[in-house]
Each structure stands twice: as C-alpha cells, then as structure tokens.
Motif scaffolding. Structure first.
Motif, mmCIF file in Angstrom:
data_model
loop_
_atom_site.group_PDB
_atom_site.id
_atom_site.type_symbol
_atom_site.label_atom_id
_atom_site.label_comp_id
_atom_site.label_asym_id
_atom_site.label_seq_id
_atom_site.Cartn_x
_atom_site.Cartn_y
_atom_site.Cartn_z
ATOM 1 N N ALA B 503 -5.246 58.184 -17.741
ATOM 2 C CA ALA B 503 -5.196 56.934 -16.986
ATOM 3 C C ALA B 503 -5.355 57.265 -15.517
ATOM 4 C CB ALA B 503 -3.870 56.222 -17.223
ATOM 5 N N ASN B 504 -6.177 56.515 -14.868
ATOM 6 C CA ASN B 504 -6.392 56.719 -13.440
ATOM 7 C C ASN B 504 -5.687 55.600 -12.686
ATOM 8 O OD1 ASN B 504 -7.318 57.310 -10.936
ATOM 9 N ND2 ASN B 504 -9.487 57.354 -11.476
ATOM 10 N N LEU B 505 -4.933 55.993 -11.693
ATOM 11 C CA LEU B 505 -4.122 55.006 -10.990
ATOM 12 C C LEU B 505 -4.318 55.148 -9.491
ATOM 13 C CD1 LEU B 505 -1.641 53.028 -10.788
ATOM 14 C CD2 LEU B 505 -0.224 55.073 -10.807
ATOM 15 N N MET B 506 -4.523 54.024 -8.840
ATOM 16 C CA MET B 506 -4.630 54.019 -7.381
ATOM 17 C C MET B 506 -3.648 53.002 -6.833
ATOM 18 S SD MET B 506 -8.679 54.061 -6.769
ATOM 19 C CE MET B 506 -9.216 53.732 -8.416
ATOM 20 N N VAL B 507 -2.835 53.428 -5.932
ATOM 21 C CA VAL B 507 -1.898 52.519 -5.283
ATOM 22 C C VAL B 507 -2.158 52.592 -3.795
ATOM 23 C CG1 VAL B 507 0.507 51.914 -4.957
ATOM 24 C CG2 VAL B 507 -0.197 52.991 -7.064
ATOM 25 N N PHE B 508 -2.417 51.466 -3.197
ATOM 26 C CA PHE B 508 -2.785 51.498 -1.780
ATOM 27 C C PHE B 508 -2.416 50.182 -1.111
ATOM 28 C CE2 PHE B 508 -6.242 50.038 -4.410
ATOM 29 C CZ PHE B 508 -6.664 48.882 -3.778
ATOM 30 N N TYR B 509 -2.336 50.254 0.209
ATOM 31 C CA TYR B 509 -2.108 49.037 0.998
ATOM 32 C C TYR B 509 -3.420 48.295 1.158
ATOM 33 C CZ TYR B 509 2.684 49.693 2.516
ATOM 34 O OH TYR B 509 4.040 49.781 2.565
ATOM 35 N N LYS B 510 -3.376 47.018 0.868
ATOM 36 C CA LYS B 510 -4.585 46.218 1.070
ATOM 37 C C LYS B 510 -4.873 46.072 2.560
ATOM 38 C CE LYS B 510 -3.623 42.688 -1.549
ATOM 39 N NZ LYS B 510 -3.760 41.388 -2.204
ATOM 40 N N ASP B 511 -3.825 45.864 3.298
ATOM 41 C CA ASP B 511 -3.976 45.845 4.751
ATOM 42 C C ASP B 511 -2.674 46.356 5.340
ATOM 43 O OD1 ASP B 511 -2.219 43.760 4.414
ATOM 44 O OD2 ASP B 511 -3.778 42.253 4.520
ATOM 45 N N LEU B 512 -2.724 46.718 6.578
ATOM 46 C CA LEU B 512 -1.518 47.261 7.192
ATOM 47 C C LEU B 512 -0.740 46.195 7.951
ATOM 48 C CD1 LEU B 512 -2.628 50.787 8.363
ATOM 49 C CD2 LEU B 512 -1.363 50.139 6.359
ATOM 50 N N ASN B 513 -0.857 44.978 7.494
ATOM 51 C CA ASN B 513 -0.091 43.920 8.124
ATOM 52 C C ASN B 513 1.256 43.808 7.437
ATOM 53 O OD1 ASN B 513 -2.118 43.229 9.847
ATOM 54 N ND2 ASN B 513 -3.010 41.748 8.431
ATOM 55 N N GLU B 514 2.264 43.794 8.233
ATOM 56 C CA GLU B 514 3.585 43.596 7.678
ATOM 57 C C GLU B 514 3.991 42.160 7.960
ATOM 58 O OE1 GLU B 514 6.629 45.895 9.482
ATOM 59 O OE2 GLU B 514 8.180 44.691 8.548
ATOM 60 N N ARG B 515 4.335 41.460 6.894
ATOM 61 C CA ARG B 515 4.787 40.087 7.087
ATOM 62 C C ARG B 515 6.298 40.132 7.123
ATOM 63 N NH1 ARG B 515 3.998 34.804 4.044
ATOM 64 N NH2 ARG B 515 4.712 35.966 2.239
ATOM 65 N N PHE B 516 6.853 39.647 8.194
ATOM 66 C CA PHE B 516 8.298 39.687 8.358
ATOM 67 C C PHE B 516 8.807 38.256 8.446
ATOM 68 C CE2 PHE B 516 12.006 40.503 11.337
ATOM 69 C CZ PHE B 516 12.857 40.818 10.291
ATOM 70 N N ILE B 517 9.582 37.885 7.437
ATOM 71 C CA ILE B 517 10.126 36.533 7.401
ATOM 72 C C ILE B 517 11.590 36.631 7.770
ATOM 73 C CG2 ILE B 517 10.553 34.527 5.944
ATOM 74 C CD1 ILE B 517 8.293 35.542 4.155
ATOM 75 N N SER B 518 11.964 36.007 8.841
ATOM 76 C CA SER B 518 13.368 36.106 9.224
ATOM 77 C C SER B 518 13.919 34.738 9.545
ATOM 78 C CB SER B 518 13.518 37.023 10.436
ATOM 79 O OG SER B 518 12.851 36.475 11.526
ATOM 80 N N GLU B 519 15.188 34.633 9.298
ATOM 81 C CA GLU B 519 15.868 33.379 9.585
ATOM 82 C C GLU B 519 16.582 33.499 10.916
ATOM 83 O OE1 GLU B 519 17.165 30.984 5.621
ATOM 84 O OE2 GLU B 519 18.567 32.365 6.488
ATOM 85 N N ASN B 520 16.518 32.462 11.681
ATOM 86 C CA ASN B 520 17.234 32.449 12.941
ATOM 87 C C ASN B 520 18.095 31.199 12.976
ATOM 88 O OD1 ASN B 520 15.493 34.610 13.843
ATOM 89 N ND2 ASN B 520 13.937 33.021 14.040
ATOM 90 N N PRO B 521 19.217 31.295 13.631
ATOM 91 C CA PRO B 521 20.030 30.081 13.731
ATOM 92 C C PRO B 521 19.253 29.005 14.468
ATOM 93 C CG PRO B 521 21.242 31.986 14.533
ATOM 94 C CD PRO B 521 19.848 32.429 14.304
ATOM 95 N N ALA B 522 19.243 27.817 13.895
ATOM 96 C CA ALA B 522 18.509 26.731 14.538
ATOM 97 C C ALA B 522 19.298 26.187 15.716
ATOM 98 C CB ALA B 522 18.223 25.636 13.534
ATOM 99 N N ASN B 523 20.617 26.326 15.659
ATOM 100 C CA ASN B 523 21.471 25.787 16.719
ATOM 101 C C ASN B 523 22.270 26.911 17.346
ATOM 102 O OD1 ASN B 523 20.851 23.034 16.316
ATOM 103 N ND2 ASN B 523 22.108 23.085 14.480
ATOM 104 N N THR B 524 22.451 26.809 18.638
ATOM 105 C CA THR B 524 23.383 27.719 19.289
ATOM 106 C C THR B 524 24.537 26.890 19.811
ATOM 107 O OG1 THR B 524 22.275 27.472 21.385
ATOM 108 C CG2 THR B 524 21.559 29.296 19.996
#
Lengths: 628, 652
Positions: B503-524
């Motif tokens: 079996a031949n296997l290739m694992v690779f990044y499609k792109d080097l973009n990192e998607r970072f989803i973060s939550e921030n307090p809406a109210n201070t």
C-alpha cells in the motif's frame, strides 16, 4: 404665583416654600383632579424652574441677559445636533442588524442521520418491460448505425420481436421523432446515416427537439457520444415510465437480495428501521433510520458504534445506459429530508470496505431581519411538493416543477406531481422535451427566479464525510465469508469479490459543532447607547421628554381654555349685560380656584382673606420676576 | 478636667465631623425632601405637579422607568457572558502532525498459532456444524459429541448457538430455557431482517456465573457477524493472558511494516517512527511522535513535501476470522494526543496509492463561565489512564474502565490498565463478560454518569482529511517496482512481492494555512458599565451617586426613622407601665440616660440643617398669618438645643 423653584433660592424663600408645601399636603383634598396654569407665563415659569433638561433651564431662566441667552441657545442647538448625529449613527448600526458568530461544541448524544443506499441498478417494472425492451432494440440499432457498434443484447427477449412490431408502433414512431444524429460542429446539417469515415472531431452528436408546430427547434448537442447516448436514452426512458399507471406498485422489494448484513451499534438492524423507495435511475433505495419514532443514537464515536452494511453490487441492467457505474450509492442526510441522490451521494466500490466517517455540523442562522433565511419555508412563495421538511433543494425542485406544469402543461417525471397535473409523456404532450430543455436553460440562468425565491433554511445540518478504503474480504477470510453469504443469502459466488461491498458509516467525533448567530446589537444595547448619548449631551432622560410632552399638552390645554374664555367674554360683551367677572367665568370657576389658591398665594393669604384674584395676581407675578 | 487623650480625640471628631440623622423627622417628609433635592428625574415632578391625576401619572411614569431600568439591566447582566468568534487564517510553517500507522491485522497469524489453534479449531467446527463449510471441501458434519469432548471448558461455556425459534430451545449442546431479560436481549426476534430462507439465528448467550438464570442473549442475523463477534470475545480472553512484551514480539516490527519512507523530499527510515502498542491493532508506528524532542515541520504544502511510505501488508499472514478486510489504518493526530485508531482511523487500501490531504484547524473556546469546557482536565474527577493530554474520548474511556474495575474486578482489554488492576480473562474472572456487557449497556444508556462528568476540552486541533485513491503500481511500472521492493526486503522474504501486499500512502498538507477559530468575550466590564450607565441615564438620568442616594434615603434614613418610632413607642409603653406600677412620675434623668444609651437615638436625633429649615420663620412675614401652633415654638427651641425631641416631649 409662588411656583416652586428649588434651584438656587434664598433660604428664606425655601423655608417658606417648605412651609407652604406642608400646607399643601394638608390641602390635598382641596386639590383638583387636574389643574391648569392660568397663563402661558406661569406655565413656562413652572416648566423652566422644574425641568430636568440641562441647558433648557439656562436658556429660559437667563432671559434677562441677552448675551447669555444667545450663548445658551447656540449651545443648546449644537448639543442637540450632535446628539442626533450620534443617534443617526447608532440607528444605522442597529438597522444593519449585525450578528455575532458563535461557535458551540455540543456533546450530547448524537442522533444518527438517515442513510439512504441505492442499488444503482434500476429495476424494470413488469408493466412496461416490453416497451423498455423495445427501446433497447432501438438503441441497439442506433448505436450500430452511428458507431458501428454491435451491442450484444443477450438477455433481451428476441422472440417477442415480431410481437413488438405489431403492438407498439407508437413507441417507434415517437422515438423516431427524436432521433440521435450527428451534425457538423458549426452548421447544423442532418447527416446521412452510416458515415463513420468523417473525422470525428468535426462532429457533434445530439438530438433535436422541436416545438409543436415544428417551427422552432432546439438542438441538444453533446461533444461526447457517451453523454449523448445516455441523455437520449434517459429521455425516452422517462417517457416510457411516465406512461405507467400512477400506482407504482413494486413486484418485490428485494431487501434481502441487496443488503446481506446490517448492524448498528453492535445490534442487528430491524426491518422497521428502513423505508423503501424506487428511484428511476438509481434503482431500489433503502433509507435507514428515517422514521421519527425510534431514531438510532450513537453512544460513542467509532466504527463499532456506527452502521455497518454488507451490500450486493451486482449489475443486471439490460442495457447499461442509465447507470454506467457499478457499486452502490450511499447518501447521508437528515431525517425528514428527501434523499437527492444526484446531489450528495457517495459511491461504494465493489470488493472494497468503505468506511465513511462523519462529522456533524449545524448552522443556525438568525431569521427575521438578521439574515435572509426561512424557519420552516411557510413564508417562501413556492409550494412544497415534497412531503418532507423545507430545504433549499426541495424548494428549488418544487419551483422548477411548478414552472414546468405552468409552461409545458405536464410534470417532469423525476420530481413529485403537483395536484391536478400529470407526468410528461410524448404520446400526450408532443413537444414537452423542447419545452423542458428550454425551461431548463432558463432555470439555470435563473430567469425563473427559483434561486432567488428559495431561501436558505435557518437551521441546517451538514455531515462532512471522509472515507477510507480497505480490501474486503481479505484473501484468507474470503473463503468462509463467501461461503456464509451463499448459505444465508443465496449469493452466487460466480463474481466473487466484485459482487459485494461493505460500508461502514460512523461518527468521527463525539461532539458536533454548532455555528450559531446572535444579534450583536440588541434593543437593550441600542437603548443603552441612546441613553449614553442623551446623558452625555443633555443629561436628560425619558422622563424629561415626558416633561416636555406635559408642557406641550398643558400649552394646548391653556390655549384652549384661554380661547374659550376669550370667546365667552366676547359673547357676553356683545349683549349689554353685567360685566364679566372672573367668578362668573366658567373656565375660571372650573379650573382656577382649586388650583391657584394654594400655589399662587402664600398660606397666610388663604387664611386671612380671599381677595379678588385679579388684583393680587400682578403682584405675585412681579415677585416671580424678581426672583428669576 | 484631665481627659484621656482618646476621649479627647473622639470628642473632637464628634465636634468636627458630626454625624447627622435623617434629613427629616418623618417618612413622608423625608420622601418630599428627597424628591425635591434629588437629581433623579421624575421624582421631583411628583412633588411639584399640581393636580392629583397629574401626580398619579408622574408616580406611574417614575415607577415604570425604575421597572424598565431594572429589566434592561437584568437583560444586560444575563447577556454578559456571551462570546463572539473570530476566525483567523494565517500562513505559516506548520508543524507536521503525528501520523500513526497500523496494520489492520494485529498479530502475525503464523506466530499466533500456538495461542489460537484451539479457538480456530472451534470456529472451524462451528462453521462446519452450522453452515457445512470446511476448508478441505469435505463437508463432513461432525457429531456434536466430538466437538464437546475436544473443546476447552471456556469455549463450551459460551458456545455459538443456533436458534430455530425463540420460544424453542437452541440446537446445540445446551438446551436450557432462554429467559429474556429486559434490556439484555439485544436482538428482538420479531424484527430480524436477514433471515434468509431458514429462520436460523446464530448467537451466543452470556450468563451470570453466580446466578445462571440471569442471561444476556446475543443474536445476529448474519452469520458472518455472529462468527466474528464470538471469535473476538474469545480472542480477547486469550490475548489478555499474554504479557505485553510477548505481544510486541508477535506483532509486526517496523521493518516488517515499512518498506520505504520519504518525508519533505528526504529519505527517512524506521528511526523516525515510534512504536506504540495498541491492544486491538498490535504494533503501530507513529511518525513524528515528538518523542525525540523535535517535531518536524513541512516547508511547503503538496504531496511532494509530505510523508510518503510504502507499507508491506502481508495478506497471507492475516487472521481469517478476526479481520476480514485487508489494508492499513492510519490516524493523524497531535503529538500529545492519544490515537484512537480503532474508532476513527482511516483505512488504506492495498494495491493503491492513497493520498491524504490535510487541512489544519485550531479551535479555542472560552472556559467557564462562558462555556462548560475544561482547559487541562485537572478539574475532572476522572483519572486519566492514558498518559496523553486530556480529551473527551480519553475521559469517557477512563471513566468506563474505572467503573469496570470497580464492578467487575478486572480491566477491559481494549483500554489501558489502571494501577493495580489486571486485564479480564475468564480463567480468573469467569463472570467478567456478562458483567462487561451489562456495564456497557449501562454506559450507553448514560447510567454510569460518565457522560455527565466528562467535559469537552477547551482547545483542540483538528486535521480535516481528504482522501483520494489511484491504482498503484501502474500496469507498466508494476514489474520493476515489485522486483526492486522485494530486493530491498530480500533478506527476509525470498518470494516476490505481490501488489496486493503493498500500500502506498501519502500524507501531506494541502496548504500551509492555519485556520484558527477562537472565542472572545463579546462584552467587557467597561462595556457592561457603560451600558448600565446608558440605561440609568436614558430612563431617569440617574447615576451611581443617585443609586447611593437612594440607598441612603430609602434604606438607611427610612429605617432609622422607623426604628426611632418603634423605640419611642416602646419607651412610652415602658414608662406607662412603670408609672402604673410605681405610681410615681418618671424622672427626667432616667429617661435621658436611657435615650443616650440607645444607640439608635444618640446620633440620629440631632437636628439637621434641613429640619431646621423646615421650621417656621420668625414673625417677620409681611403678610398676616395665623398664629403658629404650639408645637412649632417648641421645635424651634429644639432645633437649637442639644436635646432630643423625644425626651423633650416626654419631659414635658
């Protein structure tokens, strides 16, 4: 009068006033239900001294100093303008309905979605089998004519050939109306048949659909012969199917012959867990977990807690023109949503174990003015022809079908039948093909407005699928597995590995994402912001506005009273009679005595005597002036 | 007189910073004073307006404004803990995730022969008895007795059964009554789908060793599933008795599994892989596990710069009953995450090249009070049995394993061993299987409370995979490629490799973009306060000072007035009683002392500037007035003496 003025009064005045108020409290019984001021001046004086609007008090009360008044007027209007400018900004922000995106990770028990599995093997109804055989013959002839390819129609019943010729000339006639032909790429020339010598790159293959009177023709052309033949075949196939009586009674739903083993969450599937329907192109389709009474839930992620099926993937098509793929087609969709197999299917390869892992993702949009979505489709101007829940696809297809009925007079076979319509069939609707392809072109260009009319549902569930493959069964276990299948399911071992496939569908994660929206600017925040601005520029509040409203109402009332008084006095003047006295005046009698007595005069005055009001009034006023 | 310095200071303090009582002697006067002097809008109008209706309207307006403020502020408070999400996409050099690769077959069948021969024999016999299948094509049905004699105790204890009908007995050695126990019969007879021609149902039953009437019946509509499940059950018992070192030897070595390796354009070998023993999948090899201290990263996206391996899947050496599919399983995970390969691994087909493109997403949630998630898992009362970072899966599995050890006395084979426990096998724990199935059922029904205890992790990394498959090796390259590969491996295997073993296997990044989803307090807090200010200002033009004022007037002052009233009443009553009893008039001195002793009275009763103002003016008014009532003159005096009005009253 000594109207109350607390701002900066000399102490003596204040004391007296307090005294007076005490008195006034005692006189509460004497106080009228509603009391009015006797003159504008008094009214304004009262307002000026008691209002809580900053600036205004300065404006009115510094009337002695022209310079000051002017200054305060300018300041007042400036702040007024600034405030309304800010208000405008705030309103604009509010009415743009901004939303916050929320990301929730829910980890409650996951309800397994409905899974539809199709055989990719259209079953032939016995009622129209003969006609389909005939179509196969014609196709065979066409292929032979155009491509010089002799298709072996081994399974077709050649013995009925003569009978066919007698019984259904009509089909041949109709098929002949829309023959497949070749044409030159640029000019649409009908070719004499049997001319394979021509360089094939110059030719397009297709068929012509004409309107009823043959005046306008529509050339449905394809660059690839494979596409053309398939499209042409399915066009005729639909016509034949449409002639079938409405009750699509199936002779058999051979569930056991298609699904050999079924397990969910380490338990055998129930018969009650699936519903069956027949798709004209994808064959027999079985939907698991679609009934809402007892839905499957996955306790844990992973293959062992998902759905595992062994299916038969043998082809037995008469002419493999409807589906050119082998295997089975799987689709994962939400309950109570129709399975649109051509939209979101997943093909399963024979001889392979396909493991499809799902990730559930929910999108919840805010409806109403926040985004253009619909809660249940009731506000979409398209009738839902499907018996299922509203989805965008359901709407678009219903929209197309309704347009089809309206324009062509008959319904497209693959979509549900609207009330009172019938399926298109060229024995009845001669030019429906022409109409259909025209309409389809319009539909795709969104001339029909279907894409515009159909809005997205506010709540959407998506399943992101990714698959892994392994060979199944393995070489060492092949023997016993096939043996078991043949014993239990009467699987004939002839085709071996290519005849079966295994599918696993499971959740990859225990939790699922919900992309929600919440209003970023609510009424509460809007009010807070307005209040902030208002306080900042004016230091006033809603109650100050009520004060202003009261002032205006009082103003109107006094105007009315004064006008009435003036009118009365005019009336009483004109006939010679007793001179009008304030006591006689009805307006005065009604309003003035109750109200003005405690206010305009000191308590002492009330106690001592009751002079005629008019004589005292100027004095009181002048005193007020001094104070101001 | 020589006063103590302390006393002196307090006396001075009292003199310079006198504590004044309420602004008015009675409640209604206090209210009037408040309304006239406060900066809060509305209240003043109640007092100054003329006309009862007008006054009533103003009271109504003011109260509704107060109500609105309270309501809106409550809304603000309730919505305070809301979060908004920001998504950032950044381009950077991404660390390559750990890639764990396993053969689907856990152990070499040839080397497992010693352990499994008996079980296999049983299975083959079962196949023969029930289905007439035999490998030697000689479909000789052996007698039931023969089976009975040859099988081991445990196989006969839990044999495969063939049920003709649920009401009747099973056609097997055992013919006891099958009592259906609610909840433990998994497969109801009425709804079997795949019955085929005969109504044969294959299954097995697990009974409580102590109480044989308590049984759980497992039936399978498909014989394939029945055989596999039954096999697995016994297999796990056998494997539980084998020590880990032996098992590692029985499984595939890195040389066995990995033929070639290529990463980021450079060659790599087995040293880049870390062995990881999985109970169900045998030896797995983790690429880039980070154990050496360095985590590799890719400089460029695309299949050329990812991991490329050719796996040797020795299909001939597969266990025919345990696994029926051929291939490998891989999982992409973070270096400190545990690879749950049995649950979410992706399968790799043999004789094909599988390309797996990755897309990296990192998410971060706000923990309490915004959402119910845990940062490190330290606050979860479940011991983490895996020595990896916390995840929900780990928590659930650990929780179940702990419950298993508690109630069954031994640990389940597929999960790590808690301290001091050992894996279940029916030599030592004859009852464990029944116990396990009951417990698992409870777990699924959320009766163990694991689902309630375990929380999500707040931050998690995710590699979304896209798989595509191509035929490999191609027809023209097959010959030379297989020859070269078998030559590479030559030292061990002399036969030529088959393409279905690779079996031949290739694992690779499609792109080097990192998607970072973060939550921030809406109210201070600032926003909350300014919104509060807005609400207070909007409705009543009130401020914090106003609120303090309200507290002062409505709570402290009012309360003190009420208290004083009550005190006076009580004193009057006491005096009256005393007088009645003794018959002699009360002494002023006594009372005075009493009044001073009273902590409420001492400070409160001092007349204030405002009460003084309330008093009538000296008789200089130009207008004639009625003679003032008597008490006024007395109160005038009181305003300037240091005496308490109440004592005065009584003293008179």
């Amino acid at each position: 009068g000594e109207s109350v003025k607390m701002g900066k009064m000399p102490e003596g005045e204040k004391t007296r006033q307090c005294k007076q108020e005490e008195q006034q409290q005692k006189d509460e019984q004497q106080e009228g239900l509603i009391e009015f001021y006797s003159s504008y001046q008094e009214l304004f004086q009262f307002f000026c001294s008691n209002t809580t609007i900053h600036g205004a008090i300065r404006l009115v009360c510094s009337k002695k100093n022209k310079m000051k008044t002017a200054f305060w007027s300018v300041l007042f209007f400036l702040t007024f303008g600034l405030m309304y400018w800010q208000f405008g900004i705030l309103y604009r922000e509010y009415f743009s309905y901004p939303v916050n995106l929320n990301l929730n990770l829910n980890s409650d028990r996951l309800t397994f979605p409905a899974v539809t599995l199709c055989t990719l093997n259209p079953y032939r109804y016995s009622a129209i089998r003969k006609k389909l055989d005939e179509l196969d013959q014609i196709t065979h002839q066409t292929l032979l004519d155009l491509y010089d390819y002799n298709m072996s129609l081994a399974r077709s019943d050649w013995s009925t050939l003569s009978m066919r010729k007698r019984s259904s000339r009509s089909l041949l006639h109709h098929v002949r109306r829309h023959p497949l032909r070749r044409q030159k790429r640029d000019n649409l020339v009908n070719l004499p048949e049997n001319s394979p010598s021509v360089d094939k790159n110059d030719w397009k293959i297709g068929f012509v659909l004409c309107s009823e009177n043959n005046k306008d023709c529509f050339h449905q052309a394809y660059s690839s012969g494979v596409d053309a033949v398939r499209e042409w075949y399915s066009f005729h196939y639909i016509n034949i199917l449409a002639q079938m009586p409405d009750a699509k009674a199936l002779d058999e739903s051979d569930f056991e012959n298609f699904i050999y083993a079924c397990r969910f969450n380490e338990a055998t599937c129930d018969k009650a867990n699936y519903t069956h329907f027949h798709h004209p192109l994808y064959g027999n389709c079985y939907t698991f977990n679609d009934n809402s009474s007892s839905l499957w839930t996955s306790s844990l992620p992973g293959i062992s807690n998902g759905l595992s099926l062994v299916v038969r993937t043998e082809q037995n098509d008469f002419i493999p023109l409807l589906s050119t793929v082998t295997g089975a087609r799987v689709m994962v969709h939400d309950q109570n949503e129709p399975a649109f197999m051509d939209d979101g299917g997943f093909n399963v390869r024979p001889g392979i174990e396909t493991s499809i892992s799902m990730r559930k993702e929910m999108t919840v949009r805010l409806g109403g003015s926040y985004s253009d979505c619909t809660e249940d489709g009731s506000d979409v101007p398209v009738q839902n022809l499907y018996s299922s829940r509203y989805t965008e696809q359901v709407c678009i297809r219903s929209c197309f079908q309704l347009n089809m009925v309206e324009r062509c007079g008959c319904a497209y076979y693959f979509y549900p039948l609207p009330a009172g319509a019938e399926y298109c069939d060229y024995t009845k609707h001669v030019a429906w093909g022409y109409c259909y392809y025209k309409l389809l072109a319009e539909f795709k260009a969104d001339v029909l407005g279907c894409f515009h009319k159909c809005r997205k549902p506010c709540k959407m569930t998506q399943y992101q699928l990714s698959a892994g493959y392994s060979r199944w069964p393995s070489a060492v276990s092949e023997d016993w597995v096939f043996y078991m299948l043949s014993q239990q399911n009467k699987y004939n071992i002839t085709s071996k590995r290519n005849g079966v496939a295994k599918v696993n569908i499971f959740f990859e994660e225990w939790n699922y994402k919900t992309n929600g929206e919440s209003p970023a600017f609510t009424v509460v925040t809007l009010l807070s912001q307005l209040g902030n601005q208002w306080s900042l520029w004016f230091g006033s509040s809603v109650l100050s506005v009520m004060e202003l409203a009261e002032l205006i109402l009082d103003f109107i009332a006094i105007t009315f009273i004064l006008a009435l008084r003036w009118f009365r006095s005019r009336q009483q003047l004109s006939p010679p009679g007793p001179p009008p006295s304030s006591h006689d005046n009805t307006a005065f009698q009604d309003e003035v005595p109750g109200l003005s007595a405690p206010h305009r005069f000191t308590v002492e005055a009330v106690v001592t005597m009751l002079p005629s009001y008019n004589s005292l009034e100027p004095r009181g006023l002048s005193r007020d002036g001094e104070v101001g | 007189a020589a006063m103590a310095p302390g006393k002196k200071i307090t006396a001075r303090l009292k003199r310079t910073l006198p504590v004044k009582g309420p602004q008015a002697p009675t409640l209604s006067e206090l209210m009037r004073w408040y309304c006239l002097n406060t900066n809060t809008h509305g209240c003043r109008r109640i007092v100054v307006s003329r006309g009862r209706l007008r006054r009533f309207l103003w009271i109504l307006l003011t109260l509704s404004a107060v109500g609105l403020i309270l309501w809106q502020c409550a809304e603000l408070l309730m919505n305070y803990y809301s979060a908004s999400v920001s998504v950032t996409v950044q381009f950077q050099k991404l660390p390559f995730p750990a890639v764990t690769i396993c053969n689907i077959n856990p152990y070499k069948y040839s080397s497992m022969k010693d352990y499994l021969s008996e079980l296999d024999k049983e299975t083959k016999k079962a196949l023969e008895t029930f289905y007439g299948f035999s490998e030697g094509k000689s479909k000789v049905r052996r007698s039931v007795d023969e089976w009975n004699s040859s099988g081991s105790d445990f196989f006969t204890q839990i044999p495969l059964l063939k049920f003709e009908d649920f009401s009747k007995t099973a056609t097997d050695l055992r013919s006891g009554q099958k009592r259906k126990i609610e909840g433990s019969v998994f497969h109801k007879d009425s709804s079997i789908v795949n019955s085929g021609d005969s109504n044969d149902i294959i299954g097995f039953q697990l009974c409580d060793a102590n109480n044989s009437s308590e049984c759980a019946l497992y039936t399978f509509s498909s014989g394939v599933n029945a055989i596999q499940e039954w096999y697995k059950l016994h297999y796990m018992n056998i494997m539980a008795q084998i020590p880990l070192e032996t098992k590692e030897k029985l499984s595939y070595s890195a040389d066995d599994l990995l033929l070639t390796c290529f990463f980021d354009g450079l060659s790599c070998d087995k040293r880049h892989f870390t062995r990881f023993h999985h109970p169900l999948h045998g030896n797995c090899y983790t690429f880039n596990s980070g154990e050496s201290g360095t985590i590799l990263s890719t400089s460029t996206g695309g299949s050329e710069y990812g991991l490329q391996v050719v796996l040797y899947i020795d299909e001939a050496d597969y266990n025919p009953f345990l696994v029926t599919s051929t291939g490998a399983k891989i999982i992409v995970h973070d270096q400190d995450e545990y690879p749950f390969i049995e649950d979410i691994g992706t399968e790799i087909e043999t004789a094909a090249a599988t390309s797996i493109g990755m897309h990296f997403t990192r998410s971060r949630k706000l923990s309490k009070p915004y959402s119910d998630c845990t940062e490190t898992g330290a606050d979860i009362p479940v011991e983490n049995l895996y020595n990896k970072s916390y995840s929900l899966q780990i928590c659930l599995h650990s929780c179940f394993q702990k419950a298993m050890v508690d109630s069954c006395g031994c640990a389940q084979y597929a999960q790590p061993l808690p301290a001091g426990a050992e894996y279940c096998n029916y030599k030592k724990n004859p009852n464990w299987m029944y116990c396990y199935y009951r417990l698992h059922e409870k777990f699924v029904k959320e009766q163990l409370g694991c689902q309630q205890i375990c929380k999500d992790a707040c931050s998690f990394k995710e590699w979304a995979l896209t798989t595509s498959i191509a035929q490999w090796p191609s027809a023209v390259s097959e010959d030379w490629m297989l020859r070269v590969l078998s030559w590479d491996k030559g030292q061990k295997i002399n036969k030529k490799l088959n393409k279905t073993d690779l079996a031949n296997l290739m694992v690779f990044y499609k792109d080097l973009n990192e998607r970072f989803i973060s939550e921030n307090p809406a109210n201070t807090l600032v926003i909350l306060l300014s919104n509060f200010g807005g609400q207070l200002g909007l409705w009543m033009s009130c401020s914090v000072v106003c609120v303090i004022e309200i507290v002062e007037v409505f709570f402290i002052d009012s309360l003190s007035i009420v208290m004083r009233r009550q005190w006076q009443k009580a004193k009057k009553w006491w005096n009256g009683r005393k007088r009645d009893r003794s018959g002699k008039p009360p002494q002023a001195g006594d009372l005075e002392r009493q009044g001073h002793d009273n902590p409420v009275c001492i400070d409160e009763d001092l007349p204030t500037f405002n009460t003084a103002l309330r008093l009538p003016l000296p008789q200089d008014s130009p207008l004639p007035r009625t003679p003032p009532p008597n008490y006024s003159t007395l109160r005038l005096e009181a305003a300037f003496t240091e005496q308490l009005p109440d004592t005065l009253e009584v003293g008179q």
